[in-house]
Design a protein around this motif. Structure first.
Motif, PDB file in Angstrom:
ATOM      1  N   SER A   1       3.760   1.495  11.033  1.00 22.98           N
ATOM      2  CA  SER A   1       5.112   2.195  10.682  1.00 22.98           C
ATOM      3  C   SER A   1       5.820   1.083  10.167  1.00 22.98           C
ATOM      4  N   GLY A   2       6.324   1.589   8.741  1.00 23.43           N
ATOM      5  CA  GLY A   2       7.232   0.874   8.206  1.00 23.43           C
ATOM      6  C   GLY A   2       6.618  -0.297   7.132  1.00 23.43           C
ATOM      7  N   CYS A   3       5.359  -0.220   7.013  1.00 20.98           N
ATOM      8  CA  CYS A   3       4.651  -1.157   6.321  1.00 20.98           C
ATOM      9  C   CYS A   3       4.590  -0.865   4.877  1.00 20.98           C
TER      10      CYS A   3
ATOM     11  N   GLU B   1      -6.107  -0.924   3.882  1.00 16.41           N
ATOM     12  CA  GLU B   1      -5.267  -1.417   4.908  1.00 16.41           C
ATOM     13  C   GLU B   1      -3.995  -1.879   4.384  1.00 16.41           C
ATOM     14  N   MET B   2      -2.708  -1.613   4.966  1.00 13.63           N
ATOM     15  CA  MET B   2      -1.460  -2.227   4.496  1.00 13.63           C
ATOM     16  C   MET B   2      -0.664  -2.782   5.599  1.00 13.63           C
ATOM     17  N   GLU B   3      -0.118  -3.938   5.085  1.00 15.55           N
ATOM     18  CA  GLU B   3       0.946  -4.646   6.324  1.00 15.55           C
ATOM     19  C   GLU B   3       2.153  -5.264   5.511  1.00 15.55           C
ATOM     20  N   ASP B   4       3.309  -5.205   5.878  1.00 18.49           N
ATOM     21  CA  ASP B   4       4.160  -5.710   5.494  1.00 18.49           C
ATOM     22  C   ASP B   4       4.394  -5.826   3.854  1.00 18.49           C
ATOM     23  N   GLY B   5       4.351  -4.498   3.545  1.00 18.41           N
ATOM     24  CA  GLY B   5       4.508  -4.396   1.880  1.00 18.41           C
ATOM     25  C   GLY B   5       3.423  -4.541   0.977  1.00 18.41           C
ATOM     26  N   ARG B   6       2.232  -4.845   1.549  1.00 21.35           N
ATOM     27  CA  ARG B   6       0.875  -5.256   0.685  1.00 21.35           C
ATOM     28  C   ARG B   6      -0.060  -4.704   1.366  1.00 21.35           C
ATOM     29  N   VAL B   7      -1.155  -4.412   0.363  1.00 23.80           N
ATOM     30  CA  VAL B   7      -2.536  -4.087   0.764  1.00 23.80           C
ATOM     31  C   VAL B   7      -3.222  -5.333   0.961  1.00 23.80           C
TER      32      VAL B   7
END
Length: 236
Positions: free
Chosen positions: A44-46, A217-223
């Motif tokens: 959530s929030g990524c 897969e996304m994390e912290d605004g990036r794929v």
């Protein structure tokens, strides 16, 4: 025709937060192909929903390249983007977003009417799509008279009624039990996926990952990764 439906390169999107800005997308890069169901996963929030909103033009990004069906969305004016979205994008939301005062067939006909189709023709075509998703007998029922699974089918019919080339689904199974969630993805695969269409699904629901053709897969605004074997994908 290229097999590439959507091309996102180094897209940046931020929102004001007091005297500073919060960055939801920090150079996100992603491709989506015609004829595939692409699933976007991550905490959530990524930035998953923000990325969906940028792709369909409901949010404008500040930097990067964004091409959807060979249209440069960043170069288009607001009115052009709105028309493009009406003609080319179908939405399926987590909470269904059905209009409570409209029957199932009236809800499903809304995108057609927005595209200038007559009420009679829109009702006819919406009824056909309701039949296709297995809920034709409920065409005159109001949302309050339908179960969660039935409401979801109306939402799918509404998304498909105007035959959009891009189907956007934000947590489409979050409100559904396991069996209904599986049926929902079955419907999307069978009804929505055509050689000239693309389906993008944001989900936390690992029970449906195997329906994807690819997983981003996304994390912290990036794929951060693309997985080509969803059946063997296990998100940490």
């Amino acid at each position: 025709m290229s097999n590439l439906a959507i091309n996102v390169e180094n897209v940046v999107k931020s929102f004001p937060a007091g005297d500073t800005r919060t960055y939801a997308l920090k150079g996100a890069t992603l491709d989506a192909k015609f004829g595939e169901l692409l699933m976007i996963v991550g905490p959530s929030g990524c930035g998953k929903t923000t990325l969906l909103s940028v792709i369909c033009g409901t949010l404008k990004c500040e930097e990067g390249r964004l091409t959807v069906f060979d249209h440069d969305l960043r170069a288009m004016k607001e009115g052009q983007i709105t028309r493009f979205r009406c003609e080319n994008v179908g939405f399926i939301f987590q909470q269904f977003n059905l209009i409570p005062t409209l029957t199932a067939v009236e809800n499903a006909s809304v995108p057609l009417i927005l595209n200038g189709v007559s009420t009679a023709e829109a009702t006819r075509r919406a009824g056909e799509v309701l039949e296709k998703v297995g809920i034709g007998e409920k065409r005159h029922s109001y949302p309050s008279q339908l179960s969660g699974g039935q409401q979801q089918r109306v939402a799918i019919a509404r998304a498909l009624a105007h035959e959009p080339r891009l189907i956007i689904c934000d947590e489409p199974t979050a409100s559904l039990d396991a069996a209904t969630g599986q049926k929902t993805l079955d419907l999307l695969k069978s009804s929505a996926l055509q050689p000239d269409r693309c389906v993008i699904v944001v989900s936390h629901d690992n029970r449906i990952y195997h329906f994807a053709d690819r997983i981003a897969e996304m994390e912290d605004g990036r794929v951060t990764g693309i997985h080509n074997d969803p059946k063997n994908y296990h998100h940490a």
